[in-house]
Design a protein around this motif. Structure first.
Motif, PDB file in Angstrom:
ATOM      1  N   UNK A  49     -28.437   4.503 -22.626  1.00 43.74           N
ATOM      2  CA  UNK A  49     -29.225   3.663 -23.525  1.00 43.74           C
ATOM      3  C   UNK A  49     -29.445   2.281 -22.920  1.00 43.74           C
ATOM      4  N   UNK A  50     -28.362   1.662 -22.389  1.00 46.19           N
ATOM      5  CA  UNK A  50     -28.497   0.326 -21.816  1.00 46.19           C
ATOM      6  C   UNK A  50     -29.400   0.341 -20.583  1.00 46.19           C
ATOM      7  N   UNK A  51     -29.366   1.435 -19.822  1.00 36.11           N
ATOM      8  CA  UNK A  51     -30.270   1.548 -18.673  1.00 36.11           C
ATOM      9  C   UNK A  51     -31.716   1.551 -19.141  1.00 36.11           C
ATOM     10  N   UNK A  52     -32.012   2.360 -20.167  1.00 34.81           N
ATOM     11  CA  UNK A  52     -33.372   2.409 -20.718  1.00 34.81           C
ATOM     12  C   UNK A  52     -33.809   1.049 -21.245  1.00 34.81           C
ATOM     13  N   UNK A  53     -32.907   0.397 -21.987  1.00 43.67           N
ATOM     14  CA  UNK A  53     -33.260  -0.882 -22.590  1.00 43.67           C
ATOM     15  C   UNK A  53     -33.466  -1.964 -21.534  1.00 43.67           C
ATOM     16  N   UNK A  54     -32.662  -1.921 -20.469  1.00 44.58           N
ATOM     17  CA  UNK A  54     -32.824  -2.916 -19.409  1.00 44.58           C
ATOM     18  C   UNK A  54     -34.213  -2.805 -18.784  1.00 44.58           C
ATOM     19  N   UNK A  55     -34.606  -1.579 -18.437  1.00 45.72           N
ATOM     20  CA  UNK A  55     -35.922  -1.423 -17.809  1.00 45.72           C
ATOM     21  C   UNK A  55     -37.052  -1.633 -18.825  1.00 45.72           C
ATOM     22  N   UNK A  56     -36.751  -1.365 -20.100  1.00 45.73           N
ATOM     23  CA  UNK A  56     -37.743  -1.674 -21.129  1.00 45.73           C
ATOM     24  C   UNK A  56     -37.893  -3.165 -21.344  1.00 45.73           C
ATOM     25  N   UNK A  57     -36.835  -3.926 -21.059  1.00 41.27           N
ATOM     26  CA  UNK A  57     -36.881  -5.372 -21.208  1.00 41.27           C
ATOM     27  C   UNK A  57     -37.764  -6.030 -20.155  1.00 41.27           C
ATOM     28  N   UNK A  58     -37.792  -5.478 -18.931  1.00 40.29           N
ATOM     29  CA  UNK A  58     -38.457  -6.148 -17.815  1.00 40.29           C
ATOM     30  C   UNK A  58     -39.917  -6.516 -18.104  1.00 40.29           C
ATOM     31  N   UNK A  59     -40.752  -5.574 -18.580  1.00 36.78           N
ATOM     32  CA  UNK A  59     -42.143  -5.977 -18.875  1.00 36.78           C
ATOM     33  C   UNK A  59     -42.270  -6.889 -20.101  1.00 36.78           C
ATOM     34  N   UNK A  60     -41.202  -6.993 -20.875  1.00 36.01           N
ATOM     35  CA  UNK A  60     -41.235  -7.835 -22.070  1.00 36.01           C
ATOM     36  C   UNK A  60     -40.721  -9.254 -21.809  1.00 36.01           C
ATOM     37  N   UNK A  61     -40.351  -9.547 -20.567  1.00 33.55           N
ATOM     38  CA  UNK A  61     -39.738 -10.843 -20.262  1.00 33.55           C
ATOM     39  C   UNK A  61     -40.595 -12.018 -20.727  1.00 33.55           C
ATOM     40  N   UNK A  62     -41.905 -12.052 -20.451  1.00 32.20           N
ATOM     41  CA  UNK A  62     -42.691 -13.210 -20.925  1.00 32.20           C
ATOM     42  C   UNK A  62     -42.658 -13.380 -22.450  1.00 32.20           C
ATOM     43  N   UNK A  63     -42.772 -12.252 -23.168  1.00 34.87           N
ATOM     44  CA  UNK A  63     -42.739 -12.313 -24.634  1.00 34.87           C
ATOM     45  C   UNK A  63     -41.370 -12.785 -25.127  1.00 34.87           C
ATOM     46  N   UNK A  64     -40.309 -12.297 -24.500  1.00 38.17           N
ATOM     47  CA  UNK A  64     -38.961 -12.666 -24.930  1.00 38.17           C
ATOM     48  C   UNK A  64     -38.684 -14.142 -24.649  1.00 38.17           C
ATOM     49  N   UNK A  65     -39.178 -14.650 -23.532  1.00 43.94           N
ATOM     50  CA  UNK A  65     -39.002 -16.071 -23.223  1.00 43.94           C
ATOM     51  C   UNK A  65     -39.753 -16.933 -24.231  1.00 43.94           C
ATOM     52  N   UNK A  66     -40.978 -16.500 -24.587  1.00 47.07           N
ATOM     53  CA  UNK A  66     -41.739 -17.253 -25.596  1.00 47.07           C
ATOM     54  C   UNK A  66     -41.002 -17.253 -26.920  1.00 47.07           C
ATOM     55  N   UNK A  67     -40.440 -16.095 -27.293  1.00 46.78           N
ATOM     56  CA  UNK A  67     -39.707 -16.037 -28.562  1.00 46.78           C
ATOM     57  C   UNK A  67     -38.488 -16.937 -28.518  1.00 46.78           C
ATOM     58  N   UNK A  68     -37.772 -16.930 -27.397  1.00 54.07           N
ATOM     59  CA  UNK A  68     -36.593 -17.768 -27.279  1.00 54.07           C
ATOM     60  C   UNK A  68     -36.951 -19.229 -27.451  1.00 54.07           C
ATOM     61  N   UNK A  69     -38.078 -19.623 -26.859  1.00 57.97           N
ATOM     62  CA  UNK A  69     -38.524 -21.011 -26.985  1.00 57.97           C
ATOM     63  C   UNK A  69     -38.865 -21.344 -28.431  1.00 57.97           C
ATOM     64  N   UNK A  70     -39.535 -20.406 -29.112  1.00 57.42           N
ATOM     65  CA  UNK A  70     -39.892 -20.612 -30.516  1.00 57.42           C
ATOM     66  C   UNK A  70     -38.655 -20.705 -31.394  1.00 57.42           C
ATOM     67  N   UNK A  71     -37.678 -19.811 -31.143  1.00 55.20           N
ATOM     68  CA  UNK A  71     -36.435 -19.832 -31.922  1.00 55.20           C
ATOM     69  C   UNK A  71     -35.695 -21.152 -31.758  1.00 55.20           C
ATOM     70  N   UNK A  72     -35.680 -21.683 -30.527  1.00 52.63           N
ATOM     71  CA  UNK A  72     -34.991 -22.936 -30.272  1.00 52.63           C
ATOM     72  C   UNK A  72     -35.653 -24.108 -30.979  1.00 52.63           C
ATOM     73  N   UNK A  73     -36.971 -24.032 -31.125  1.00 53.27           N
ATOM     74  CA  UNK A  73     -37.692 -25.095 -31.808  1.00 53.27           C
ATOM     75  C   UNK A  73     -37.377 -25.130 -33.297  1.00 53.27           C
ATOM     76  N   UNK A  74     -36.962 -23.959 -33.824  1.00 51.99           N
ATOM     77  CA  UNK A  74     -36.626 -23.880 -35.246  1.00 51.99           C
ATOM     78  C   UNK A  74     -35.122 -24.083 -35.449  1.00 51.99           C
TER      79      UNK A  74
END
Length: 249
Positions: free
Chosen positions: A224-249
């Motif tokens: 499962x963690x292997x699948x999720x890790x590789x699933x995370x890679x193309x989502x990196x830009x979206x996840x970084x944007x979300x992290x920035x938004x969360x920090x602003x709140x």
């Protein structure tokens, strides 16, 4: 989302000795209870058939054992068919401190779009191997989400907002065993889901029944963690944007 209309969801596999006491503790809250019999043996099936005679209790019977994740998925789909807004998952083995239920209900009602999860507080009964294994999973989840927002992804004491969770279930091939709890949470986070936590005490009864298979479940969790890790890679830009938004709140 519709008005807050929750039900309790209890996945059950050969927990006939403990599930009646769990049901007894839930009855005073007045919400319907869905018990998913995950291919249990005859003794537990007989006990569940007696419990089914009580008002507001639905038994969903799976002909073969699917695993905890499979049972929870079946219960969530049943809750969706019955028109509930939330499914409050409670383990059948009495491991969860139900004194935390009012906090779970309050948080779920206040944040109806969020997945609310227990954040375990353990006593000395917790097996050290399970405790260390949780830390390993925490690290993987932080990598897979590029965030520390998910404080615990393995606790089975949670409130699922049914419609968005059904959407995650319908669009992903999820693990059906102990890997489910973590995977559903990470994928819900990837879908921009709100995840919140409440403290809850967790005990490991001396005579408790554990269905965690040290070899097979760890293999499943590693995959499962292997699948999720590789699933995370193309989502990196979206996840970084979300992290920035969360920090602003």
């Amino acid at each position: 989302m519709n008005a807050f209309n929750p039900c309790f969801l209890i996945p059950c596999y050969n927990h006939g000795a403990t599930v009646p006491a769990v049901i007894d503790a839930l009855i005073p809250y007045g919400f319907p209870i869905i018990v998913v019999d995950d291919g249990s043996e005859l003794a537990t099936r007989k006990i569940l058939s007696e419990q089914a005679k009580r008002p507001n209790i639905t038994i969903v019977t799976l002909p073969k054992n699917q695993g905890k994740g499979g049972a929870v998925i079946a219960g969530i789909k049943q809750a969706d068919r019955l028109g509930f807004s939330h499914a409050l998952q409670i383990d059948a083995d009495g491991q969860h401190d139900l004194a935390a239920l009012p906090k779970l209900l309050e948080a779920s009602q206040a944040h109806p779009e969020a997945l609310i999860s227990g954040q375990p507080i353990y006593d000395d009964s917790v097996p050290k191997s399970r405790l260390y294994g949780r830390y390993a999973t925490h690290i993987w989840v932080w990598i897979e989400t590029l965030s520390f927002n998910i404080k615990d992804s393995m606790c089975g004491f949670r409130s699922y907002p049914i419609r968005p969770i059904v959407n995650v279930i319908n669009h992903n091939k999820l693990g059906l065993r102990m890997d489910f709890d973590t995977e559903i949470m990470v994928r819900f986070y990837w879908d921009n889901g709100d995840i919140r936590f409440i403290d809850t005490k967790v005990i490991y009864p001396e005579d408790g029944i554990s269905h965690f298979d040290a070899l097979w479940d760890n293999v499943k969790i590693s995959w499962m963690h292997t699948k999720l890790f590789f699933g995370m890679l193309p989502r990196i830009p979206k996840l970084i944007r979300r992290k920035s938004t969360d920090q602003q709140h």
